[in-house]
Design a protein around this motif. Structure first.
Motif, PDB file in Angstrom:
ATOM      1  N   ARG A 166       1.977  13.932 -16.660  1.00  0.00           N
ATOM      2  CA  ARG A 166       1.426  12.837 -15.875  1.00  0.00           C
ATOM      3  C   ARG A 166       0.784  11.706 -16.602  1.00  0.00           C
ATOM      4  O   ARG A 166      -0.154  11.816 -17.343  1.00  0.00           O
ATOM      5  CB  ARG A 166       0.779  13.178 -14.731  1.00  0.00           C
ATOM      6  N   HIS A 167       0.975  10.304 -16.261  1.00  0.00           N
ATOM      7  CA  HIS A 167       0.538   9.208 -16.943  1.00  0.00           C
ATOM      8  C   HIS A 167      -0.791   8.554 -16.169  1.00  0.00           C
ATOM      9  O   HIS A 167      -0.402   8.012 -15.149  1.00  0.00           O
ATOM     10  CB  HIS A 167       1.540   8.103 -17.154  1.00  0.00           C
ATOM     11  N   GLY A 168      -2.019   9.003 -16.533  1.00  0.00           N
ATOM     12  CA  GLY A 168      -3.286   8.651 -15.851  1.00  0.00           C
ATOM     13  C   GLY A 168      -3.439   6.962 -15.488  1.00  0.00           C
ATOM     14  O   GLY A 168      -3.647   6.679 -14.335  1.00  0.00           O
ATOM     15  N   ILE A 219       1.101  -1.272  -0.154  1.00  0.00           N
ATOM     16  CA  ILE A 219      -0.080   0.231   0.004  1.00  0.00           C
ATOM     17  C   ILE A 219       0.928   1.416   0.067  1.00  0.00           C
ATOM     18  O   ILE A 219       0.636   2.338  -0.715  1.00  0.00           O
ATOM     19  CB  ILE A 219      -0.796   0.109   1.187  1.00  0.00           C
ATOM     20  N   LEU A 220       1.797   1.293   0.797  1.00  0.00           N
ATOM     21  CA  LEU A 220       2.742   2.126   0.980  1.00  0.00           C
ATOM     22  C   LEU A 220       3.679   2.612  -0.307  1.00  0.00           C
ATOM     23  O   LEU A 220       3.792   3.816  -0.813  1.00  0.00           O
ATOM     24  CB  LEU A 220       3.799   2.195   1.933  1.00  0.00           C
ATOM     25  N   ASP A 221       3.927   1.248  -0.990  1.00  0.00           N
ATOM     26  CA  ASP A 221       4.729   1.550  -2.181  1.00  0.00           C
ATOM     27  C   ASP A 221       3.925   2.085  -3.300  1.00  0.00           C
ATOM     28  O   ASP A 221       4.501   3.130  -3.826  1.00  0.00           O
ATOM     29  CB  ASP A 221       5.101   0.251  -2.434  1.00  0.00           C
ATOM     30  N   ALA A 222       2.741   1.733  -3.597  1.00  0.00           N
ATOM     31  CA  ALA A 222       1.795   2.347  -4.359  1.00  0.00           C
ATOM     32  C   ALA A 222       1.585   3.815  -4.091  1.00  0.00           C
ATOM     33  O   ALA A 222       1.214   4.564  -4.961  1.00  0.00           O
ATOM     34  CB  ALA A 222       0.508   1.314  -4.498  1.00  0.00           C
ATOM     35  N   SER A 223       1.405   3.980  -2.933  1.00  0.00           N
ATOM     36  CA  SER A 223       0.841   5.417  -2.564  1.00  0.00           C
ATOM     37  C   SER A 223       1.914   6.521  -2.761  1.00  0.00           C
ATOM     38  O   SER A 223       1.876   7.394  -3.303  1.00  0.00           O
ATOM     39  CB  SER A 223       0.631   5.327  -0.911  1.00  0.00           C
ATOM     40  N   LEU A 224       2.998   6.002  -2.468  1.00  0.00           N
ATOM     41  CA  LEU A 224       4.439   6.811  -2.732  1.00  0.00           C
ATOM     42  C   LEU A 224       4.606   6.784  -4.343  1.00  0.00           C
ATOM     43  O   LEU A 224       4.846   8.114  -4.675  1.00  0.00           O
ATOM     44  CB  LEU A 224       5.816   6.151  -2.148  1.00  0.00           C
ATOM     45  N   LEU A 225       4.514   6.110  -4.975  1.00  0.00           N
ATOM     46  CA  LEU A 225       4.444   6.063  -6.530  1.00  0.00           C
ATOM     47  C   LEU A 225       3.441   7.141  -7.039  1.00  0.00           C
ATOM     48  O   LEU A 225       3.884   7.981  -8.000  1.00  0.00           O
ATOM     49  CB  LEU A 225       4.339   4.724  -7.239  1.00  0.00           C
ATOM     50  N   GLN A 226       2.274   7.023  -6.423  1.00  0.00           N
ATOM     51  CA  GLN A 226       1.334   8.325  -6.790  1.00  0.00           C
ATOM     52  C   GLN A 226       1.564   9.664  -6.398  1.00  0.00           C
ATOM     53  O   GLN A 226       1.618  10.828  -7.289  1.00  0.00           O
ATOM     54  CB  GLN A 226      -0.097   8.255  -6.244  1.00  0.00           C
TER      55      GLN A 226
END
Length: 201
Positions: free
Chosen positions: A121-123, A102-109
């Motif tokens: 930015r890539h939607g 969850i954190l990895d995906a959140s940080l990437l956003q």
């Protein structure tokens, strides 16, 4: 020991909370790291230039947060935040991995918005990462989460993942996950270090 981290880092927050739970806070000194500064010692201490990094008394370093948490558990005698019994151990490690995801995906956003101009930015990439978070939170909401008297690594990671959603995404997760909201309230009441490490948006 010296913990190289930064207050907003949810991974560093895991380490600080774990140290508190284990009674090791007085053995760990936080020294703020600037991951964007090429002259910061962090890049010498950790070739990846990432936080958190734990500098041991003899100068050796440990990273990432999962390794550091295991080391702190070892210092505290073992079996405190990483269960010894196999079924409980792998349940805790699975939850830890899910919440780190969850954190990895959140940080990437967050990084997509922070470092890439809006026009490029890539939607679909942002939607892909948001989907990981949504599915993980839905699974966690559907399975009521326990809270051990001494929270294990998975429970610490869950609290930090939810806290990061509050910090960077305005707490929008709360509306659809009342069970997790209640769980986080219990965690915060049980673990004072959670509030002590909270960063105000």
């Amino acid at each position: 020991m010296i913990l190289r981290s930064a207050a907003p880092s949810p991974f560093g927050r895991k380490v600080t909370i774990a140290a508190s739970i284990l009674g090791l806070s007085d053995r760990v000194t936080l020294v703020v790291a600037d991951t964007n500064n090429a002259n910061d010692d962090l890049r010498r201490q950790n070739p990846l230039g990432k936080v958190p990094t734990l500098v041991l008394d003899d100068g050796r370093t440990l990273f990432d947060s999962r390794v550091i948490l295991e080391y702190l558990d070892h210092l505290a005698g073992g079996g405190r935040i990483i269960p010894r019994e196999p079924e409980a151990r792998f349940a805790a490690l699975r939850l830890h991995a899910l919440c780190d995801g969850i954190l990895d995906a959140s940080l990437l956003q967050v990084y997509e918005a922070r470092y890439r101009p809006e026009a490029i930015r890539h939607g679909p990439w942002l939607e892909y990462q948001a989907g990981k978070v949504s599915r993980a939170l839905a699974e966690l909401e559907a399975e009521p989460q326990a809270l051990d008297p001494t929270p294990h690594v998975g429970q610490i990671a869950l609290a930090c993942a939810l806290g990061y959603q509050d910090l960077r995404f305005g707490g929008t997760w709360r509306a659809g996950h009342p069970g997790l909201v209640a769980w986080l309230d219990r965690f915060a009441a049980q673990v004072p270090a959670f509030e002590q490490t909270r960063v105000v948006p």
